[in-house]
Design a protein around this motif. Structure first.
Motif, PDB file in Angstrom:
ATOM      1  N   HIS A 161       0.833  -1.205   0.000  1.00 44.20           N
ATOM      2  CA  HIS A 161       0.000   0.000   0.000  1.00 44.20           C
ATOM      3  C   HIS A 161       0.867   1.254   0.000  1.00 44.20           C
ATOM      4  CE1 HIS A 161      -3.815   2.069   0.650  1.00 44.20           C
ATOM      5  NE2 HIS A 161      -3.248   2.773   1.610  1.00 44.20           N
ATOM      6  N   GLN A 162       1.852   1.270   0.896  1.00 46.18           N
ATOM      7  CA  GLN A 162       2.699   2.465   1.010  1.00 46.18           C
ATOM      8  C   GLN A 162       3.510   2.684  -0.261  1.00 46.18           C
ATOM      9  OE1 GLN A 162       2.266   4.693   3.222  1.00 46.18           O
ATOM     10  NE2 GLN A 162       0.847   3.433   4.399  1.00 46.18           N
ATOM     11  N   ALA A 163       3.934   1.606  -0.895  1.00 44.80           N
ATOM     12  CA  ALA A 163       4.711   1.749  -2.137  1.00 44.80           C
ATOM     13  C   ALA A 163       3.859   2.384  -3.233  1.00 44.80           C
ATOM     14  CB  ALA A 163       5.231   0.386  -2.588  1.00 44.80           C
ATOM     15  N   LEU A 164       2.598   2.002  -3.307  1.00 44.53           N
ATOM     16  CA  LEU A 164       1.702   2.581  -4.315  1.00 44.53           C
ATOM     17  C   LEU A 164       1.497   4.069  -4.047  1.00 44.53           C
ATOM     18  CD1 LEU A 164      -0.953  -0.293  -4.466  1.00 44.53           C
ATOM     19  CD2 LEU A 164       0.846   0.191  -6.143  1.00 44.53           C
ATOM     20  N   LEU A 165       1.273   4.407  -2.773  1.00 46.61           N
ATOM     21  CA  LEU A 165       1.051   5.815  -2.424  1.00 46.61           C
ATOM     22  C   LEU A 165       2.304   6.643  -2.677  1.00 46.61           C
ATOM     23  CD1 LEU A 165      -0.958   5.586   0.950  1.00 46.61           C
ATOM     24  CD2 LEU A 165      -1.840   5.734  -1.385  1.00 46.61           C
ATOM     25  N   ALA A 166       3.450   6.092  -2.274  1.00 50.48           N
ATOM     26  CA  ALA A 166       4.705   6.853  -2.393  1.00 50.48           C
ATOM     27  C   ALA A 166       5.051   7.162  -3.840  1.00 50.48           C
ATOM     28  CB  ALA A 166       5.843   6.068  -1.737  1.00 50.48           C
ATOM     29  N   ASN A 167       4.543   6.349  -4.753  1.00 42.84           N
ATOM     30  CA  ASN A 167       4.852   6.546  -6.172  1.00 42.84           C
ATOM     31  C   ASN A 167       3.713   7.204  -6.948  1.00 42.84           C
ATOM     32  OD1 ASN A 167       7.613   5.188  -6.914  1.00 42.84           O
ATOM     33  ND2 ASN A 167       6.677   3.951  -5.309  1.00 42.84           N
ATOM     34  N   ASP A 168       2.763   7.766  -6.190  1.00 39.53           N
ATOM     35  CA  ASP A 168       1.635   8.479  -6.831  1.00 39.53           C
ATOM     36  C   ASP A 168       0.977   7.640  -7.915  1.00 39.53           C
ATOM     37  OD1 ASP A 168       1.973  10.831  -5.285  1.00 39.53           O
ATOM     38  OD2 ASP A 168       3.624  11.423  -6.612  1.00 39.53           O
ATOM     39  N   VAL A 169       0.814   6.352  -7.620  1.00 39.90           N
ATOM     40  CA  VAL A 169       0.210   5.443  -8.595  1.00 39.90           C
ATOM     41  C   VAL A 169      -1.265   5.777  -8.764  1.00 39.90           C
ATOM     42  CG1 VAL A 169      -0.457   3.023  -8.942  1.00 39.90           C
ATOM     43  CG2 VAL A 169       1.878   3.606  -8.212  1.00 39.90           C
ATOM     44  N   GLU A 170      -1.694   5.775 -10.017  1.00 41.81           N
ATOM     45  CA  GLU A 170      -3.102   6.096 -10.313  1.00 41.81           C
ATOM     46  C   GLU A 170      -3.904   4.858 -10.721  1.00 41.81           C
ATOM     47  OE1 GLU A 170      -2.946  10.470 -12.174  1.00 41.81           O
ATOM     48  OE2 GLU A 170      -1.604   9.033 -13.152  1.00 41.81           O
ATOM     49  N   LEU A 171      -3.232   3.887 -11.313  1.00 43.65           N
ATOM     50  CA  LEU A 171      -3.898   2.643 -11.720  1.00 43.65           C
ATOM     51  C   LEU A 171      -3.009   1.469 -11.325  1.00 43.65           C
ATOM     52  CD1 LEU A 171      -6.281   1.310 -13.406  1.00 43.65           C
ATOM     53  CD2 LEU A 171      -4.649   1.274 -15.311  1.00 43.65           C
ATOM     54  N   VAL A 172      -3.625   0.477 -10.685  1.00 40.44           N
ATOM     55  CA  VAL A 172      -2.898  -0.719 -10.249  1.00 40.44           C
ATOM     56  C   VAL A 172      -3.318  -1.884 -11.152  1.00 40.44           C
ATOM     57  CG1 VAL A 172      -2.450  -2.294  -8.327  1.00 40.44           C
ATOM     58  CG2 VAL A 172      -2.914   0.135  -7.875  1.00 40.44           C
ATOM     59  N   VAL A 173      -2.337  -2.517 -11.765  1.00 42.22           N
ATOM     60  CA  VAL A 173      -2.612  -3.640 -12.667  1.00 42.22           C
ATOM     61  C   VAL A 173      -2.074  -4.916 -12.023  1.00 42.22           C
ATOM     62  CG1 VAL A 173      -2.187  -4.642 -14.941  1.00 42.22           C
ATOM     63  CG2 VAL A 173      -2.454  -2.164 -14.705  1.00 42.22           C
ATOM     64  N   LEU A 174      -2.978  -5.854 -11.761  1.00 41.91           N
ATOM     65  CA  LEU A 174      -2.577  -7.164 -11.247  1.00 41.91           C
ATOM     66  C   LEU A 174      -2.399  -8.081 -12.453  1.00 41.91           C
ATOM     67  CD1 LEU A 174      -5.093  -7.517  -8.253  1.00 41.91           C
ATOM     68  CD2 LEU A 174      -2.949  -6.216  -8.378  1.00 41.91           C
ATOM     69  N   ALA A 175      -1.172  -8.525 -12.662  1.00 37.30           N
ATOM     70  CA  ALA A 175      -0.861  -9.318 -13.855  1.00 37.30           C
ATOM     71  C   ALA A 175      -0.150 -10.591 -13.408  1.00 37.30           C
ATOM     72  CB  ALA A 175       0.007  -8.507 -14.819  1.00 37.30           C
ATOM     73  N   GLY A 176      -0.944 -11.597 -13.075  1.00 32.87           N
ATOM     74  CA  GLY A 176      -0.356 -12.819 -12.541  1.00 32.87           C
ATOM     75  C   GLY A 176       0.128 -12.607 -11.114  1.00 32.87           C
ATOM     76  N   PHE A 177      -0.671 -11.914 -10.333  1.00 36.08           N
ATOM     77  CA  PHE A 177      -0.315 -11.579  -8.943  1.00 36.08           C
ATOM     78  C   PHE A 177      -1.114 -12.491  -8.020  1.00 36.08           C
ATOM     79  CE2 PHE A 177      -0.861  -8.665  -5.185  1.00 36.08           C
ATOM     80  CZ  PHE A 177       0.463  -8.709  -4.784  1.00 36.08           C
ATOM     81  N   ASN A 178      -0.411 -13.185  -7.105  1.00 35.31           N
ATOM     82  CA  ASN A 178      -1.089 -14.241  -6.357  1.00 35.31           C
ATOM     83  C   ASN A 178      -1.441 -13.878  -4.913  1.00 35.31           C
ATOM     84  OD1 ASN A 178       1.366 -14.447  -5.088  1.00 35.31           O
ATOM     85  ND2 ASN A 178       1.966 -16.388  -6.049  1.00 35.31           N
ATOM     86  N   LEU A 179      -1.515 -12.594  -4.613  1.00 33.22           N
ATOM     87  CA  LEU A 179      -1.972 -12.162  -3.288  1.00 33.22           C
ATOM     88  C   LEU A 179      -3.237 -11.333  -3.422  1.00 33.22           C
ATOM     89  CD1 LEU A 179       1.216 -10.840  -1.438  1.00 33.22           C
ATOM     90  CD2 LEU A 179       0.050 -13.031  -1.145  1.00 33.22           C
ATOM     91  N   ILE A 180      -4.005 -11.285  -2.341  1.00 35.16           N
ATOM     92  CA  ILE A 180      -5.161 -10.383  -2.286  1.00 35.16           C
ATOM     93  C   ILE A 180      -4.737  -9.143  -1.512  1.00 35.16           C
ATOM     94  CG2 ILE A 180      -7.500 -10.113  -1.381  1.00 35.16           C
ATOM     95  CD1 ILE A 180      -7.877 -13.128  -1.921  1.00 35.16           C
ATOM     96  N   LEU A 181      -4.904  -7.985  -2.114  1.00 32.88           N
ATOM     97  CA  LEU A 181      -4.460  -6.740  -1.497  1.00 32.88           C
ATOM     98  C   LEU A 181      -5.308  -6.416  -0.262  1.00 32.88           C
ATOM     99  CD1 LEU A 181      -3.842  -4.723  -4.775  1.00 32.88           C
ATOM    100  CD2 LEU A 181      -2.099  -5.586  -3.194  1.00 32.88           C
ATOM    101  N   SER A 182      -4.801  -5.507   0.555  1.00 32.66           N
ATOM    102  CA  SER A 182      -5.514  -5.172   1.795  1.00 32.66           C
ATOM    103  C   SER A 182      -6.797  -4.395   1.493  1.00 32.66           C
ATOM    104  CB  SER A 182      -4.622  -4.314   2.691  1.00 32.66           C
ATOM    105  OG  SER A 182      -4.463  -3.037   2.114  1.00 32.66           O
ATOM    106  N   ARG A 183      -7.667  -4.376   2.479  1.00 32.92           N
ATOM    107  CA  ARG A 183      -8.896  -3.602   2.345  1.00 32.92           C
ATOM    108  C   ARG A 183      -8.568  -2.119   2.146  1.00 32.92           C
ATOM    109  NH1 ARG A 183     -14.043  -3.572   2.572  1.00 32.92           N
ATOM    110  NH2 ARG A 183     -14.048  -5.840   2.580  1.00 32.92           N
TER     111      ARG A 183
END
Ligand code: GRF
Length: 218
Positions: free
Chosen positions: A76-98
């Motif tokens: 979560h913090q990595a996404l925020l720190a990089n000002d990410v606007e769209l998250v693409v799950l591409a063969g990702f085997n975890l469920i992200l946090s609420r």
């Protein structure tokens, strides 16, 4: 910042869908910037592909983070720190946090190798194996939004492929993968152009504007 949609790709394995995105960005056919690739798997090919393309990477393992909760918080913090606007799950085997799901509501997409809602729930090659075992004549791939149900979020795009009598899971997966590598960059481009709107379960894609004709070079 250059005004392009800031995309993070999360991947755990081979990374061929990541590669398709990287290739479209470098050819100018995808007007987004892949600002970060994050994995939970240190030796995965996806991380190697990102490094080869000069894209920043992070690898956040459960062990290094001190458990699943802290691991997901670091994502979560990595996404925020990089000002990410769209998250693409591409063969990702975890469920992200609420927290991540809520912060990025309608801005997390996943690609799945079946025509959802058929054969939801498993990681590849399970959906392809299930499609063959069930005896369906058509399968394909789906890009969908993330919601609380695994592989159950609103569908953004689907492509169908035939299932042949002599298919193996590998041969079907290969046929589906060809389409995955087209549909995922296309969907990311729709987001980059601001053409995606969500109305309950229905995802609408606005018509392409005349000046957006190719998406290239903008
Ligand atoms: C793809 O089949 C995708 O649909 C599924 O996992 C596989 C990932 O392949 N979610 P790759 O790592 O992108 O090559």
């Amino acid at each position: 910042m250059n005004g392009r949609l800031r995309v993070a790709v999360l991947a755990s394995g081979r990374g061929s869908n990541l590669q398709a995105l990287l290739d479209k960005v470098s050819s100018g056919d995808l007007s987004a910037e892949i600002v970060l690739v994050i994995s939970n798997s240190p030796r995965c090919m996806a991380l190697e592909r990102a490094r080869s393309a000069g894209v920043p990477t992070e690898c956040i393992t459960k062990n290094a983070a001190g458990g699943r909760g802290p691991q997901l918080e670091r994502f979560h913090q990595a996404l925020l720190a990089n000002d990410v606007e769209l998250v693409v799950l591409a063969g990702f085997n975890l469920i992200l946090s609420r927290a991540t799901a809520e912060h990025y509501e309608n801005r997390i997409i996943n690609i799945h190798p079946s025509l959802l809602p058929a054969f939801a729930g498993g990681m590849a090659p399970q959906p392809q194996e299930d499609a063959i075992a069930y005896g369906v004549k058509v399968s394909g791939c789906t890009v969908h939004l993330i919601n609380d149900d695994v592989d159950g979020g609103p569908v953004i795009a689907q492509v169908a492929v035939p299932v042949h009598d002599d298919d193996t899971p590998d041969s079907l997966a290969a046929r589906i993968l060809v389409e995955e590598h087209k549909i995922l960059p296309a969907v990311v481009q729709w987001f980059a152009e601001g053409r995606v709107s969500v109305h309950g379960r229905i995802v609408a894609i606005a018509a392409e504007k005349a000046h957006q004709s190719s998406g290239a070079g903008r």
